[in-house]
Scaffold this motif. Sequence first.
Motif, mmCIF file in Angstrom:
data_model
loop_
_atom_site.group_PDB
_atom_site.id
_atom_site.type_symbol
_atom_site.label_atom_id
_atom_site.label_comp_id
_atom_site.label_asym_id
_atom_site.label_seq_id
_atom_site.Cartn_x
_atom_site.Cartn_y
_atom_site.Cartn_z
ATOM 1 N N ARG A 183 21.657 54.836 8.776
ATOM 2 C CA ARG A 183 21.718 53.375 8.799
ATOM 3 C C ARG A 183 21.059 52.896 10.083
ATOM 4 N N VAL A 184 19.968 52.133 9.944
ATOM 5 C CA VAL A 184 19.220 51.669 11.102
ATOM 6 C C VAL A 184 19.414 50.164 11.263
ATOM 7 N N VAL A 185 19.914 49.761 12.419
ATOM 8 C CA VAL A 185 20.046 48.348 12.751
ATOM 9 C C VAL A 185 18.900 48.000 13.695
ATOM 10 N N SER A 186 17.983 47.144 13.242
ATOM 11 C CA SER A 186 16.793 46.798 14.018
ATOM 12 C C SER A 186 17.028 45.523 14.826
ATOM 13 N N VAL A 187 16.662 45.574 16.106
ATOM 14 C CA VAL A 187 16.846 44.420 16.995
ATOM 15 C C VAL A 187 15.496 44.097 17.643
ATOM 16 N N SER A 188 14.983 42.901 17.376
ATOM 17 C CA SER A 188 13.694 42.499 17.940
ATOM 18 C C SER A 188 13.841 41.671 19.209
ATOM 19 N N ASN A 189 15.026 41.143 19.451
ATOM 20 C CA ASN A 189 15.261 40.295 20.623
ATOM 21 C C ASN A 189 16.105 41.062 21.650
ATOM 22 N N PRO A 190 15.513 41.495 22.763
ATOM 23 C CA PRO A 190 16.275 42.271 23.745
ATOM 24 C C PRO A 190 17.417 41.488 24.381
ATOM 25 N N LEU A 191 17.354 40.160 24.328
ATOM 26 C CA LEU A 191 18.415 39.345 24.923
ATOM 27 C C LEU A 191 19.731 39.477 24.159
ATOM 28 N N THR A 192 19.650 39.813 22.879
ATOM 29 C CA THR A 192 20.870 39.977 22.074
ATOM 30 C C THR A 192 21.177 41.444 21.789
ATOM 31 N N ALA A 193 20.375 42.345 22.341
ATOM 32 C CA ALA A 193 20.500 43.760 21.993
ATOM 33 C C ALA A 193 21.840 44.351 22.400
ATOM 34 N N ALA A 194 22.300 44.080 23.625
ATOM 35 C CA ALA A 194 23.555 44.673 24.095
ATOM 36 C C ALA A 194 24.721 44.282 23.200
ATOM 37 N N LYS A 195 24.757 43.026 22.774
ATOM 38 C CA LYS A 195 25.829 42.545 21.895
ATOM 39 C C LYS A 195 25.769 43.268 20.548
ATOM 40 N N THR A 196 24.573 43.409 19.994
ATOM 41 C CA THR A 196 24.421 44.096 18.705
ATOM 42 C C THR A 196 24.818 45.557 18.806
#
Length: 238
Positions: free
Chosen positions: A28-41
């Motif tokens: 299961r891959v969760v993709s994050v394009s915005n580094p500003l929200t990465a830690a929360k995700t």
Amino acid sequence: MPRTIVHVDDDPVVLQLLATVLGRDGVRVVSVSNPLTAAKTIAENHPDLVICDISMPGKNGFEVIREIRYATPPVDCPVIFFSAMGDDVYLRMAMDLGAVDFVRKPASTSEIRARVKAWFAPEGDPARRQKHTVMRGQMDLLSVADMLRFFDLRRKSGIIKIWTNGERRGELHVSGSVVVNALDSQGSGEEAARRLLAVKSGEIEAVILDSVEARSGMQMPVSRLLGESLPPPPEEAG
């Protein structure tokens, strides 16, 4: 339950490619394009592994990983940096943050899959033991001293392996802040450790293990070994 990876990268093409390739392995891959929200995700998804780019707008990959490491509670999952930023400064910063691997872009999808599969092998599996790599590279970028400092600072156990022209030069076994074994073509023990520290060219690899084999009677603090390699202080003019 499928393994979960959070992949942080501002490039949508790279995000889609890894999601497709790793998804074929049942991940299961969760993709994050915005580094500003990465830690929360990352915190919300409790991943088994994080793959993170370095150069991103707004917040770089080191800042993202530092944020999760110092969060309350901290997120202590393994991290693989996947980036074109591969000079010695970035490699050392990755090591300081406890990265388990550093893959330079561009890389083949087969290489990425192999690195990830090594982490998802069962505990005790030989593939996991062999692929639990902290860092691998040329010694003009990563020196033996750099690797020793990593183990010393992180209080890790493992093996530092050195090759020259494809031939094994030797290896250092480190347990926390102590070199407990060293072997090269001329012998073993403290003298072998000094010879290996003096090697300046070739390839180097560091592997974290739960425990390492110690040589009877050898307990050489990393600080002493590194201190012996420093040049003497200049004499003061009388």
